[in-house]
Design a protein around this motif. Structure first.
Motif: not given
Ligand code: ADP
Ligand code: ADP
Length: 229
Positions: A13, A21, A42-47
């Motif tokens: 991102y 991510a 913040g480890s990338g699970k949602s991504t």
């Molecule tokens: P988790 O689900 O493990 O908490 P995320 O996948 O949400 O982790 O996020 C992984 C990293 O990517 C984090 O540093 C988060 O801030 C960043 N991130 C996730 N989505 C976005 C986005 N849409 N724009 C900018 N940064 C993002």
């Protein structure tokens, strides 16, 4: 062939500073497997979940879901994939507030072109399966948090998707409802669906066949729980 195959997946991102991510993830979800994803915030699970759910595309690498290359698919193809092959259970339910439970559950079938009467019948069946057979005509505001979560699960399953993805499905519900939600996933697993769920709760993750541990955008370790059906 596996339901999901990720190879060398990167997702960055650019928000006035580049955040990586996902930093090179390769992962296969065999048909009928039940996988839990754990890792710090913040480890990338949602991504990871968003990429597998065809909600987003990788910066680099390949994501193949149900034989479809998500990485290069058009928005339309990805929408179709989400509508037919993937059931997504969001942490925040994402129910439409003006639609009743049965209408919310039947929604994915609207996009699939299923006639109204058949949609209602199928949605009623699913609501009965999740213990809400007596709540079909209620609006989301007339349901408890746990009931809404089960409506969201019924909606995710109504189109009989090959792949069920869930982001903290027990995160916003009480312990008893959480247990019922996990029982639903156990039944899906027994029925042969492929399941991937994100959770930070160890006891939830232990219901799966294996736990994928994510850290700093990488797969740190895959823990095999060795009780696959
Ligand atoms: P988790 O689900 O493990 O908490 P995320 O996948 O949400 O982790 O996020 C992984 C990293 O990517 C984090 O540093 C988060 O801030 C960043 N991130 C996730 N989505 C976005 C986005 N849409 N724009 C900018 N940064 C993002
Ligand atoms: P969780 O860890 O409970 O999954 P997050 O707060 O990490 O929740 O992420 C929720 C959503 O917000 C995700 O879809 C993620 O991609 C997005 N997101 C996370 N971090 C950022 C960020 N820094 N900027 C924009 N969107 C983000």
């Amino acid at each position: 062939s596996p339901v999901v195959e990720l190879s060398g997946v990167h997702k960055t991102y650019d928000v006035g500073g580049v955040v990586e991510a996902l930093a090179g993830v390769s992962l296969t979800l065999p048909e009928g497997s039940y996988t839990a994803v754990m890792g710090p915030s913040g480890s990338g699970k949602s991504t990871l979940l968003n990429l597998i759910g065809a909600l987003d595309t990788p910066t680099e690498g390949r994501v193949v879901v149900a034989g479809e290359e998500v990485s290069t698919a058009s928005d339309g193809t990805r929408a179709e994939l989400r509508g037919t092959d993937i059931g997504f259970v969001f942490q925040t339910f994402n129910l439409l507030s003006r639609l009743t439970a049965v209408e919310n559950v039947g929604l994915p079938l609207v996009f699939a072109g299923v006639p109204r009467a058949e949609r209602r019948e199928r949605a009623r069946e699913l609501l009965t399966d999740v213990g809400l057979g007596d709540r079909t005509d209620h609006l989301p505001t007339e349901l408890s948090g746990g009931q809404r979560q089960r409506v969201a699960i019924a909606r995710a399953l109504v189109a009989d998707p090959a792949l069920v993805l869930a982001d903290e499905p027990t995160g916003n519900v009480d312990t008893e409802t959480g247990g019922r939600v996990l029982d639903i996933f156990d039944r899906l697993h027994a029925a042969g669906n492929t399941i991937l769920l994100v959770t930070h709760e160890r006891h939830v993750a232990e219901r799966a066949d294996r736990i994928v541990h994510v850290r700093d955008g990488e797969l740190e370790r895959i823990e095999d729980l060795g009780d696959d059906a």
